[in-house]
Design a protein around this motif. Structure first.
Motif: not given
Length: 153
Positions: A115-123, A129-146
């Motif tokens: 899933n792709y998310y963007k910060c909705s604050v102006e400017g 991006r959020v996805e589940r760990d493919r080896e461990d569905p109990k884990y969520v991998i979150t990647t922040y950019e910016g």
DNA sequence: CGCCTTTGACCTGCGC
DNA sequence: GCGCAGGTCAAAGGCG
């Protein structure tokens, strides 16, 4: 480690405190400690590796590739990217920011969507991006950019 | 009514 | 050049 010598990577704690990446962890921990305290015991967070790039302890500064045609005219940007893994049953983790989902994709390796998310604050240019760990569905991998250009609350 | 998801289409880089 | 894979757009609908 695949860093070039011209890339500046700080690893000591004193240097980390100077890094924008550390602010991420500050508010991340704050938000999650407050909002998700019920599952805190299971919410172990730690940096995670990404394909081709290795995150040091608290994140890194990478040079994005050459400008695409869409970005042509703008100079090459340096973005902070920070990924980590969280043990959680839910993937919508409230970290104190407002996010607007703008995409969803299946990844080839994994049966799980990303899933792709963007910060909705102006400017504010921050994406995550959020996805589940493919080896461990109990884990969520979150990647922040910016970097957020505003306060979280 | 304003902001949010959803979802398929679209774009772009890359490897063959 | 073509197809795939990852990333983004935007129209349509939902929900407070």
């Amino acid at each position: 480690m695949s860093y070039n010598s011209n890339q500046h990577l700080t690893t000591s704690e004193s240097d980390l405190s100077e890094q924008p990446g550390l602010e991420f962890t500050d508010w991340m921990f704050d938000g999650w400690l407050n909002e998700n305290s019920s599952s805190l015991a299971d919410s172990v967070m730690y940096p995670v590796y990404q394909e081709g790039e290795v995150d040091e302890f608290v994140g890194n500064t990478i040079q994005q590739g050459q400008p695409s045609s869409r970005d042509s005219g703008r100079e090459k940007e340096v973005r902070e990217r920070f990924a980590f893994k969280t043990k959680s049953e839910i993937e919508i983790l409230d970290d104190g920011f407002k996010w607007r989902k703008y995409g969803k994709k299946m990844v080839k390796n994994s049966p799980n969507p990303r899933n792709y998310y963007k910060c909705s604050v102006e400017g504010c240019p921050v994406k995550k991006r959020v996805e589940r760990d493919r080896e461990d569905p109990k884990y969520v991998i979150t990647t922040y950019e910016g970097v957020h250009t505003h306060e979280s609350s």
